[in-house]
Design a protein around this motif. Structure first.
Motif, PDB file in Angstrom:
ATOM      1  N   PRO A   1       0.816  -1.231   0.000  1.00 19.71           N
ATOM      2  CA  PRO A   1       0.000   0.000   0.000  1.00 19.71           C
ATOM      3  C   PRO A   1       0.837   1.263   0.000  1.00 19.71           C
ATOM      4  O   PRO A   1       0.431   2.275  -0.572  1.00 19.71           O
ATOM      5  N   TRP A   2       2.020   1.226   0.648  1.00 22.81           N
ATOM      6  CA  TRP A   2       2.830   2.463   0.705  1.00 22.81           C
ATOM      7  C   TRP A   2       3.559   2.676  -0.626  1.00 22.81           C
ATOM      8  O   TRP A   2       3.861   3.807  -0.986  1.00 22.81           O
ATOM      9  N   ASP A   3       3.829   1.585  -1.362  1.00 25.54           N
ATOM     10  CA  ASP A   3       4.385   1.759  -2.713  1.00 25.54           C
ATOM     11  C   ASP A   3       3.317   2.357  -3.639  1.00 25.54           C
ATOM     12  O   ASP A   3       3.638   3.015  -4.625  1.00 25.54           O
ATOM     13  N   LEU A   4       2.044   2.094  -3.312  1.00 27.69           N
ATOM     14  CA  LEU A   4       0.943   2.638  -4.121  1.00 27.69           C
ATOM     15  C   LEU A   4       0.641   4.095  -3.765  1.00 27.69           C
ATOM     16  O   LEU A   4      -0.194   4.729  -4.391  1.00 27.69           O
ATOM     17  N   GLY A   5       1.312   4.595  -2.733  1.00 29.47           N
ATOM     18  CA  GLY A   5       1.137   6.009  -2.370  1.00 29.47           C
ATOM     19  C   GLY A   5      -0.096   6.286  -1.527  1.00 29.47           C
ATOM     20  O   GLY A   5      -0.564   7.427  -1.455  1.00 29.47           O
ATOM     21  N   LEU A   6      -0.654   5.263  -0.886  1.00 31.08           N
ATOM     22  CA  LEU A   6      -1.888   5.500  -0.125  1.00 31.08           C
ATOM     23  C   LEU A   6      -1.654   6.367   1.117  1.00 31.08           C
ATOM     24  O   LEU A   6      -2.608   6.873   1.695  1.00 31.08           O
ATOM     25  N   GLN A   7      -0.362   6.543   1.502  1.00 30.49           N
ATOM     26  CA  GLN A   7      -0.097   7.386   2.674  1.00 30.49           C
ATOM     27  C   GLN A   7      -0.287   8.865   2.367  1.00 30.49           C
ATOM     28  O   GLN A   7      -0.378   9.668   3.280  1.00 30.49           O
ATOM     29  N   VAL A   8      -0.350   9.248   1.081  1.00 28.45           N
ATOM     30  CA  VAL A   8      -0.568  10.675   0.795  1.00 28.45           C
ATOM     31  C   VAL A   8      -2.056  11.016   0.722  1.00 28.45           C
ATOM     32  O   VAL A   8      -2.428  12.164   0.509  1.00 28.45           O
ATOM     33  N   HIS A   9      -2.909  10.033   0.883  1.00 25.80           N
ATOM     34  CA  HIS A   9      -4.347  10.331   0.932  1.00 25.80           C
ATOM     35  C   HIS A   9      -4.679  11.013   2.253  1.00 25.80           C
ATOM     36  O   HIS A   9      -4.054  10.721   3.280  1.00 25.80           O
ATOM     37  N   GLN A  10      -5.666  11.888   2.226  1.00 23.51           N
ATOM     38  CA  GLN A  10      -6.090  12.529   3.456  1.00 23.51           C
ATOM     39  C   GLN A  10      -6.949  11.563   4.278  1.00 23.51           C
ATOM     40  O   GLN A  10      -6.863  11.537   5.488  1.00 23.51           O
ATOM     41  N   VAL A  11      -7.798  10.788   3.579  1.00 21.25           N
ATOM     42  CA  VAL A  11      -8.627   9.799   4.278  1.00 21.25           C
ATOM     43  C   VAL A  11      -7.759   8.552   4.478  1.00 21.25           C
ATOM     44  O   VAL A  11      -7.179   8.049   3.518  1.00 21.25           O
ATOM     45  N   PRO A  12      -7.653   8.062   5.698  1.00 18.58           N
ATOM     46  CA  PRO A  12      -6.750   6.929   5.936  1.00 18.58           C
ATOM     47  C   PRO A  12      -7.204   5.671   5.193  1.00 18.58           C
ATOM     48  O   PRO A  12      -8.396   5.392   5.102  1.00 18.58           O
ATOM     49  N   ALA A  13      -6.215   4.937   4.664  1.00 18.80           N
ATOM     50  CA  ALA A  13      -6.520   3.724   3.905  1.00 18.80           C
ATOM     51  C   ALA A  13      -6.590   2.498   4.819  1.00 18.80           C
ATOM     52  O   ALA A  13      -7.123   1.462   4.425  1.00 18.80           O
ATOM     53  N   GLU A  14      -6.062   2.609   6.041  1.00 18.11           N
ATOM     54  CA  GLU A  14      -5.918   1.436   6.915  1.00 18.11           C
ATOM     55  C   GLU A  14      -7.222   0.663   7.131  1.00 18.11           C
ATOM     56  O   GLU A  14      -7.211  -0.581   7.051  1.00 18.11           O
ATOM     57  N   PRO A  15      -8.361   1.330   7.413  1.00 19.51           N
ATOM     58  CA  PRO A  15      -9.584   0.547   7.635  1.00 19.51           C
ATOM     59  C   PRO A  15      -9.949  -0.309   6.412  1.00 19.51           C
ATOM     60  O   PRO A  15     -10.401  -1.447   6.565  1.00 19.51           O
ATOM     61  N   LEU A  16      -9.727   0.225   5.218  1.00 14.62           N
ATOM     62  CA  LEU A  16     -10.014  -0.537   4.002  1.00 14.62           C
ATOM     63  C   LEU A  16      -9.050  -1.723   3.869  1.00 14.62           C
ATOM     64  O   LEU A  16      -9.452  -2.835   3.534  1.00 14.62           O
ATOM     65  N   LEU A  17      -7.769  -1.465   4.162  1.00 19.83           N
ATOM     66  CA  LEU A  17      -6.768  -2.539   4.085  1.00 19.83           C
ATOM     67  C   LEU A  17      -7.133  -3.660   5.066  1.00 19.83           C
ATOM     68  O   LEU A  17      -7.051  -4.841   4.731  1.00 19.83           O
ATOM     69  N   ASP A  18      -7.572  -3.263   6.250  1.00 21.23           N
ATOM     70  CA  ASP A  18      -7.975  -4.262   7.251  1.00 21.23           C
ATOM     71  C   ASP A  18      -9.157  -5.084   6.760  1.00 21.23           C
ATOM     72  O   ASP A  18      -9.189  -6.304   6.902  1.00 21.23           O
TER      73      ASP A  18
END
Lengths: 110, 356, 341
Positions: free
Chosen positions: B307-324
């Motif tokens: 996910p961090w290679d995909l750049g999801l850390q630059v999103h304002q809405v956190p991606a973690e709940p979706l990843l979980d």
């Protein structure tokens, strides 16, 4: 709360289901002839107040139908109650009573 | 809802999408908004699908932002687009694929204009020749990059390591698909599935195991719209458009929003932060917001990319709940590290929107 | 014995003309593509403006004709050969019929509502057409939502497939406005608690007793008319529908939740008639309906001697218009047969 230099704008559309229809029901109950309106605008064309102000009695009727109470209150203040609108109405709507009843409905529910 | 009714409409709007040898043109803004998306498009096409994809370093803006903001005249825009076609021709390619929706719309509009007014095309050819000495062939196939991912959705699905399914409940994830206005609204026949019920993103969601939700304001623009965004005082209009969409989709409890435009994911993501800071309103469960993904990011997640290679850390809405939900593992310690493993610094946490 | 007149289409136009010709002693054969005669009227419950049963009109027409006219149902025509004196109609089944005059009374087709993609017909369960409403009424059933509940609010949408360049139909279908008013009243009769809204661009109440029906809908039944064309329809989680229109009398967009959307579908040319047009070398207007040889003086005649027209092949028409037109066509055919060498 943060200020970003701009604000959320109010939705300009009429959300029919969110509006209060008590005034409309009250007026229609006491003056059923209002249902006969076909929106032709002859009332507005002849209106004494409408020549010098933005009063639009055809619009006032539609505002009543849509539950736009605040706008309606402002509109009604401009009427001079001369009754010319009723003379021209092709459907025979009793507009003087409509206006009286809207004023009463504003007192009751506005 | 009768899905067969939609399928009947989708059948009427099928377009030809080239299956290899793409001349790819980047977007002006996506590399800032979603820095990894275009890179991931290359990776998916080359490494996963074994396709030939090429870009030319001399490529510039198509001038779409200027055109839609009324600062660049159509004549200039057409000549700039003619130059991009010349780069394609010089590179030995015929299939033109754009990263940007507005570019796609603009290329379509210009090709249509030339089709109906050949004298305009002749004049543009002459202008380009005089200005740059270049000549060009028109593309034999024009597609948007999301068309290409759509075309290979089955192949990507076959290689999928994760599916759009809630691992805990086994239920399909509820996905909002949001199409950029310039994808098919101007020319419904040029977009997969047409303009009313576009299928390009819905097809990916279906193929990868998710469920598409149809909410009342799905046709509404995200609010980007160029002109209203350029001046700060007008941005409330842009924000209000996004808010209208969030309010409309909220009752359907979406797990994610999938987009194919540069502007839509930017605004649907960032405005969730802005709204939360201005009004205290958050969407999604427990102040998590509704994650907004580009089609490359979603394809990358499905294929099992980090996910961090995909750049999801630059999103304002956190991606973690979706990843979980999808059961995708991630290393929180790596979230804010750069390519070389050095810390990029940790952003300040928002007041209301959840931060991980 | 060969028939003198072959009529294509056993709707009210074909049946009326057949009856009138039979009364004058002509031998008439009707070829019908469906299994049953009666055309669209056979599917409808009550007729505007008087709300008399459609079956009453159909029965009356059939009474004049029955026993005197032969009807061949389930016929597919695949060729017409015009000779000097007569016409031979060839069918897909391999049969052929020869007559001295040909009356094209093959009517119209209802606009396919799914073509207005943004209205969601065929996708959203509670978007139905005016034709489906007629079926419900004809079966003596109650108008219900897809979940089987009584609708609390219904929207009737005018001009679906009519006055719409986007679907290629510039013309007005003439009957939808009054059908909408009739159905609004019928819904109120059946479900007095249900709010009925009509979304219109103009109310085209042009014929006798139409305006009176409109007035009745307002005065007696409280049907609400909102001037604005439906722009789009979406489904809510509970399968009710969110509709968007402009309330043109306030000049603002209006959004409303309704339980049922009824699309008042217009007329389009019957594609099968298009084949007849090609076979006979007839011409059509830009609207796709057949052109008579003169719109004022010879509106039952075509440019091909011996080929006549009646009813909605010439464009949208009411039932009373169609009946009058079919009688006129019968008179024209009668005099043509008499003057033939």
């Amino acid at each position: 709360m943060k200020d970003f230099g701009f604000t959320v704008q109010l939705d300009h559309s009429i959300d029919y289901d969110a509006k209060d229809k008590r005034m409309m029901r009250y007026v229609l109950y006491h003056e059923p002839s209002l249902d006969w309106c076909i929106g032709c605008g002859s009332c507005t064309a002849t209106c004494s107040a409408g020549q010098f102000t933005l009063f639009n009695i055809r619009m006032a009727h539609t505002l009543l139908r849509r539950g736009e109470t605040e706008k309606l209150k402002q509109e009604l203040k401009k009427c001079m109650f001369c009754g010319k609108c009723q003379l021209t109405c092709p459907r025979g709507v009793n507009l003087r009573n409509v206006l009286l009843r809207i004023n009463r409905a504003i007192e009751l529910f506005g | 809802m009768k899905v067969e009714g939609k399928r009947r409409i989708w059948k009427d709007y099928q377009k030809e999408i080239a299956d290899d040898r793409y001349f790819y043109v980047r977007s002006c803004v996506r590399q800032n908004f979603f820095p990894a998306s275009e890179k991931m498009f290359f990776r998916i096409l080359k490494e996963e699908l074994g396709k030939d994809i090429f870009e030319n370093a001399a490529h510039t803006t198509c001038s779409g932002i200027g055109y839609h903001s009324d600062v660049v005249p159509f004549e200039t825009t057409m000549t700039m687009v003619a130059r991009q076609f010349a780069l394609m021709t010089e590179s030995g390619y015929q299939n033109f694929t754009t990263s940007c929706i507005t570019s796609f719309g603009l290329y379509t509009e210009i090709l249509e204009t030339w089709h109906h007014f050949p004298e305009v095309e002749a004049r543009v050819r002459e202008n380009l020749k005089k200005a740059t000495g270049r000549e060009f062939d028109k593309p034999s196939n024009l597609s948007h990059a999301s068309d290409v991912i759509y075309k290979f959705r089955k192949e990507i699905g076959e290689k999928a390591r994760y599916r759009l399914v809630n691992k805990q409940t086994g239920q399909p994830l509820r996905c909002v698909e949001h199409i950029g206005c310039h994808y098919s609204r101007m020319f419904p026949g040029k977009g997969v599935g047409g303009a009313e019920y576009p299928y390009v993103l819905a097809g990916m969601i279906e193929e990868w195991g998710g469920e598409v939700i149809d909410y009342p304001e799905r046709r509404h623009c995200c609010g980007f719209g160029f002109r209203q965004y350029l001046i700060q005082a007008n941005r409330g209009y842009s924000l209000s458009c996004s808010k209208k969409k969030f309010d409309s989709m909220a009752p359907y409890k979406p797990d994610l929003i999938l987009t194919n435009c540069p502007g839509c994911p930017m605004f649907l993501d960032r405005w969730q932060y802005t709204l939360s800071e201005m009004e205290g309103t958050t969407y999604g469960e427990n102040g998590q917001g509704i994650p907004v993904l580009t089609y490359e990011e979603l394809a990358g997640l499905v294929l099992g990319y980090d996910p961090w290679d995909l750049g999801l850390q630059v999103h304002q809405v956190p991606a973690e709940p979706l990843l979980d939900k999808m059961g995708i593992p991630y290393d929180s310690n790596r979230k804010f590290l750069n390519r070389d493993g050095q810390s990029m610094g940790r952003p300040k946490a928002p007041s209301f929107l959840k931060f991980y | 014995m060969d028939p003198q007149v072959i009529i294509i289409g056993a709707g009210i136009a074909g049946l009326t003309a057949a009856g009138a010709l039979a009364e004058k002693g002509h031998h008439v054969l009707i070829l019908e593509k469906e299994a049953q005669p009666g055309g669209h009227v056979a599917q409808w419950d009550r007729l505007f403006p008087s709300r008399r049963p459609g079956s009453e009109v159909l029965d009356h027409i059939r009474k004049i004709m029955d026993g005197r006219v032969e009807i061949k149902p389930g016929i597919r025509i695949n060729g017409i050969i015009a000779h000097d004196q007569d016409f031979t109609v060839l069918t897909e089944e391999g049969t052929s019929y020869t007559g001295q005059a040909l009356l094209i009374a093959s009517g119209f087709r209802l606009f396919q509502a799914e073509r207005k993609e943004e209205y969601g017909y065929g996708i959203y369960d509670n978007v139905i057409t005016s034709a489906e409403v007629e079926t419900v009424f004809k079966q003596g059933k109650k108008l219900l939502t897809s979940k089987g509940t009584l609708p609390q609010r219904v929207a009737l949408i005018h001009c679906v497939g009519s006055r719409d360049e986007k679907v290629g139909n510039l013309y007005c279908s003439k009957v939808c406005c009054v059908t909408g008013v009739k159905q609004a009243i019928e819904i109120k009769e059946q479900l007095p608690q249900c709010e009925v809204f009509s979304f219109y661009m103009d109310m085209r109440m042009y014929d006798r007793h139409f305006e009176e029906l409109y007035f009745e809908a307002q005065k007696q039944w409280g049907v609400q008319f909102i001037r604005g064309r439906l722009s789009e329809c979406s489904e809510a989680p509970d399968q009710s529908l969110i509709i968007k229109t402009e309330d043109t009398l306030t000049g603002r967009p209006l959004r409303m939740i309704v339980d049922l959307v009824i699309l008042l579908v217009g007329f389009v040319p019957e594609p099968e008639t298009g084949k007849l047009v090609e076979m006979l070398g007839l011409s059509t207007g830009e609207d796709g309906f057949i052109l008579p040889s003169d719109e004022h003086y010879n509106d039952n005649l075509t440019t091909v001697p011996g080929v006549f027209l009646a009813g909605a092949v010439k464009g949208p028409a009411t039932i009373s218009n169609t009946i009058a037109d079919a009688r006129a066509a019968a008179l024209q055919i009668d005099s043509w047969l008499k003057t033939k060498p």
